[in-house]
Design an enzyme around this catalytic site. Structure first.
Site, PDB file in Angstrom:
ATOM      1  CE  LYS A  53     -13.342 -14.559 -10.828  1.00  0.00           C
ATOM      2  NZ  LYS A  53     -13.018 -15.883 -11.335  1.00  0.00           N
ATOM      3  CD  GLN A  97     -10.083 -18.078 -10.769  1.00  0.00           C
ATOM      4  OE1 GLN A  97     -11.046 -17.485 -10.285  1.00  0.00           O
ATOM      5  NE2 GLN A  97      -9.669 -17.858 -12.002  1.00  0.00           N
ATOM      6  CG  ASP A 120     -17.472 -19.446 -13.354  1.00  0.00           C
ATOM      7  OD1 ASP A 120     -17.397 -18.217 -13.510  1.00  0.00           O
ATOM      8  OD2 ASP A 120     -16.582 -20.127 -12.821  1.00  0.00           O
TER       9      ASP A 120
END
Ligand code: NDP
Length: 281
Positions: A53, A97, A120
């Protein structure tokens, strides 16, 4: 003869466009776009995802801020960090995460992220807006699937789509996106009876199960479009999808490979969402 849905190529093309738009945003607004990535503990798979990422951010010109908390961090430590990022104007998107260590209440942590920074697309507000067909930040993996279909000109409208898997992060938003694109959608899961029959009806079959080579030749209709979200290891430790690719491919009109299909699109859509979060302010 089938056409391979090349997620790597679509991803590269999209990243180029995102990069241009990030540059434009920076020129017009005189500031950077920032993505905060929070990792708690030392899960090796998560560490790889986080590295990828950060790399993607560099590629498209988004500034990444990484925060690593130890496995021993308390609920309070994690919440304090996330709240500070919520307040920080240099941060447009916050990504925590997953999975978090067991002693951390993930739902509570994710619940602190406001919808506008929820890149997200997992929050109740963004999920709800997706259901209502309103503008929102969409979960990256299913959004990536829609982009691949769009890029290859696969018509969704009026098609029978079957999604196998009903997780909050893949299956459900996938079904909603297909429905919003005017497909007739069936969602299957572990309690579905006659799964084979359901799958055989699919013009578009999306597998998001997490079981290696679970979708067999008998489950696929001739000419179907097959999208494999799965990321599993086979008996030899090799990366493989939920679809038995070698046996299924010749029945398909289009099919995604694993690796190189849906996988590369997920992080690209994260970049897309971060840009959108900044543009919407
Ligand atoms: P989950 O484990 O959360 O969900 C799996 C779903 O599959 C569940 O809804 C489950 O049903 C269903 N399922 C399990 N067994 C069967 C069965 N025998 N028959 C029918 N349905 C079944 O997984 P995720 O949604 O998070 O991920 C799915 C796959 O996608 C995984 O391989 C994951 O690694 C991969 N993935 C890939 C990403 C990418 O970037 N390419 C991103 C995210 C995930 P039930 O609800 O009844 O338990």
């Amino acid at each position: 003869m089938y056409t391979l849905l090349d997620g790597k190529a679509v991803s590269a093309k999209l990243r180029g466009k995102i990069k241009e738009n990030v540059e434009k945003y920076k020129n017009n607004n005189g500031k950077d776009i920032g993505l905060a990535v929070v990792m708690v503990g030392e899960n090796p798979a998560s560490a790889i995802y986080v590295r990828n990422k950060i790399k993607a951010c560099e590629e498209v010109g988004i500034k990444s801020f990484s925060y690593y908390l130890s496995e021993k961090a308390s609920q309070n430590d994690v919440e304090r960090l996330v709240l500070s990022l919520v307040e920080d104007n240099a941060i447009n998107g916050i990504l925590v995460q997953l999975p978090l260590p067991e002693h951390i209440n993930a739902e509570k942590v994710l619940g602190l992220i406001p919808a506008k920074k929820d890149v997200d697309g997992f929050s109740a507000e963004n999920t709800g807006k997706l259901c209502l067909g309103e503008e929102c930040l969409v979960a990256c993996t299913p959004h990536g699937v829609m982009k691949i279909l769009e890029e290859y000109g696969v018509e969704v409208k009026g098609k029978r789509a079957v999604v196998v898997g009903r997780s909050n992060i893949v299956g459900k938003p996938m079904a909603m996106l297909l429905l919003n694109a005017d497909a007739t959608v069936t969602v299957c899961h572990s309690k579905t009876k006659n799964l084979q029959e359901e799958c055989q009806n699919a013009d578009i079959l999306v597998a998001a199960i997490g079981k290696p080579k679970f979708i067999t030749c008998e489950m696929v209709k001739d000419g179907a479009v097959v999208v494999d979200v799965g990321m599993n290891r086979d008996e030899n430790g090799k990366l493989c999808g939920d679809v038995d690719f070698d046996k299924v491919k010749d029945k398909c009109s289009y099919i995604t490979p694993v690796p190189g299909g849906v996988g590369p699109m997920t992080i690209t859509m994260l970049m897309f969402n971060t840009l959108q979060a900044a543009q919407r302010g």
